[in-house]
Structure formats: structure tokens, C-alpha cells
Design an enzyme around this catalytic site. Structure first.
Site, PDB file in Angstrom:
ATOM      1  N   ASP A  21      -5.230  22.996  62.718  1.00 40.22           N
ATOM      2  CA  ASP A  21      -3.910  23.643  62.575  1.00 40.22           C
ATOM      3  C   ASP A  21      -3.812  24.397  61.251  1.00 40.22           C
ATOM      4  OD1 ASP A  21      -1.371  24.334  63.332  1.00 40.22           O
ATOM      5  OD2 ASP A  21      -0.463  22.405  62.837  1.00 40.22           O
ATOM      6  N   ASN A  69       0.878  26.224  73.913  1.00 41.52           N
ATOM      7  CA  ASN A  69       0.575  27.459  73.179  1.00 41.52           C
ATOM      8  C   ASN A  69       0.788  28.735  74.015  1.00 41.52           C
ATOM      9  OD1 ASN A  69      -2.079  25.886  71.260  1.00 41.52           O
ATOM     10  ND2 ASN A  69      -0.020  26.364  70.579  1.00 41.52           N
TER      11      ASN A  69
END
Ligand code: IPE
Ligand code: IPE
Ligand code: MG
Length: 245
Positions: A21, A69
């Protein structure tokens, strides 16, 4: 002294999972587009695979694209898919030569055709490699996986292929996309976020968690080794007492 030199090679996690991330924030910090951050993140993936191989990690699962996502701007999703296709195509020869076996978990059939084809071809080319298994979690989420497993378990019970009384942890694990993959001993999340974001919820029941502030494109081999050292400093009790271990 480097973190690498302090690692006990007799206590290496067999399986490390990573929530990669911070690509977007990394790009923003240098006034670049988010997609630039994703491209640079690919270098960290390569370095991490090499670093994991060097200490004998057998499974490395990388959270690459979550089912959530898809909610990002179309331009970013399209760009991510392009980077995925390009990276697999660029790296497949080296992966084949270096003993990397590529696997994937997730709902691949929803990926663009090109990505599915590239992935399938790379998995085929590397299928006999045994040095390290690199598992890409692609269009993956744990709740999607558990939902699918429950439906398949219910179906097998209904068709008399499975007895309800026989359902135990192992049977449940065998209905997940991670069947044949041992549970991770160590989960790393970069970028300072302290959450799991729908990743491997069943499989991390007893996994050690390591959070680092480092943004994914800045993640280097030493960051992996620091995480492994942190893992080696933990006492894993599995419900028992220190004295029992
Ligand atoms: C991780 O970086 C990559 C993916 C989720 C595909 P992010 O894109 O989430 O980066 P941040 O969290 O916005 O910084
Ligand atoms: C998790 O990161 C998914 C991947 C790393 C592929 P996100 O950046 O999507 O997670 P949230 O939205 O911050 O929880
Ligand atoms: Mg993020």
C-alpha cells in the site's frame, strides 16, 4: 549492522503475505500521477521477490488488486491493468530462470482478457519451478472467497458429496482459493495503515502482523528483513502459556 545479518535462517516464515500500500501517496509526494506510483511499485515487487528468495521464503502472497479497487477512477483501473500485463510479460523469462512459480488467487474471470491471457501463460511457463511461489491476489477479497466457499460447501452437502459432521478447519481451507497454500506466518502492510482491507481473513487467524510506515515504492530488501526480524522476536503461543512452549 544490517537487518539481513541478524536474521536467524533457521526460523524463516514459510509464507509471507504483503498488503502493498501507498503507491498513490508516494506519487503525490513528488507531484506525480498515481499511476507513476504504481509503475514504481513494480520495482519493489521485483526486489521483494529476490529478497524473499534469498532467505528461503517458499510462498510470497502479494495483494495486487482487490475487488474493491474497481471503485477507483476508470483511468486508474485501466492503467493498473496495463501495468499488470506489461510487468508479467517483461518478467516471465527471468521468473522462469530464477525458479519462481507464479500463482494467482482471486476472481480472474472478471479481469480484462489480455490480463487473463498473460497471467495464464506466465503461470503455465513457471509451473514446474519450486524455489519460491509468488501468489498474486488479483481481483481478490476474502469475503468473495468465503462466499464462494460456502456456496460450494452447501452444494456438496446437498449432492451428498460432503457430510455436515465432517466439516472442519481443514475442509473449509480446502474450499478456499488458497487450498494447497499454507497459512502465512507473517503479514506485512506498508504505508502506515493499520487494517486488513478484506485480505486473507480466514488464513491469518494466527499470523503475526507487521505494520511499517514505508510507502510501497520505497520498500527495499532491508524492509523485508526488518519485518522478518520483528517476526523472529515474537513469541507465538497459539493459546498456550509461555511455560508450555
Ligand atoms: C496500493 O497503493 C496499490 C493498490 C491498491 C492497487 P494505493 O494506490 O492504495 O496507494 P495509496 O493508498 O492511495 O497511497
Ligand atoms: C488494499 O489497499 C488493496 C491492495 C493493496 C491491492 P487499498 O489501498 O485498496 O486499501 P484501503 O482502501 O485503503 O483499505
Ligand atoms: Mg491504498
Amino acid at each position: 549492522m544490517t537487518a539481513f545479518s541478524k536474521i536467524d535462517l533457521n526460523n524463516i516464515p514459510k509464507h509471507i503475505a504483503i498488503i502493498m500500500d501507498g503507491n498513490g501517496r508516494w506519487a503525490k509526494k513528488q507531484n506525480e500521477l498515481r499511476l507513476f506510483g504504481h509503475s514504481m511499485g513494480v520495482d519493489s515487487v521485483k526486489e521483494t521477490i529476490r529478497a524473499a528468495q534469498k532467505i528461503g521464503v517458499k510462498y510470497l502472497t502479494l495483494y495486487t488488486f482487490s475487488t474493491e479497487n474497481w471503485n477507483r477512477p476508470k483511468e486508474e483501473v485501466d492503467g493498473l491493468m496495463k501495468i499488470l500485463v506489461q510487468s508479467i510479460s517483461n518478467e516471465v523469462v527471468e521468473m522462469s530462470e530464477k525458479g519462481v512459480r507464479l500463482l494467482s488467487i482471486g476472481n480472474e474471470i472478471e479481469l480484462p482478457d489480455e490480463a487473463q491471457a498473460e497471467l495464464a501463460s506466465a503461470m503455465k511457463k513457471t509451473e514446474n519451478n519450486t524455489d519460491i511461489n509468488v501468489v498474486l491476489a488479483l481481483n481478490y477479497s476474502s469475503r468473495w472467497e468465503i462466499n464462494k466457499a460456502i456456496k460450494n460447501i452447501a452444494k456438496d452437502v446437498k449432492e451428498n458429496k460432503l457430510e455436515i459432521e465432517k466439516i472442519n478447519d481443514e475442509i473449509i481451507s480446502s474450499y478456499l482459493t488458497t487450498k494447497n497454500i499454507p497459512d502465512p506466518e507473517l503479514l506485512i502492510r506498508t504505508s502506515g495503515e493499520h487494517r486488513i482491507s478484506n485480505f486473507l481473513l480466514w488464513q491469518i487467524a494466527y499470523t503475526e502482523l507487521h505494520f511499517t510506515e514505508v510507502l510501497w515504492p520505497d520498500f527495499k530488501d532491508e524492509d523485508l528483513y526488518k519485518a522478518v526480524l520483528d517476526f523472529q522476536s515474537r513469541e507465538r503461543r497459539f493459546g498456550m502459556t509461555t511455560e508450555q512452549l
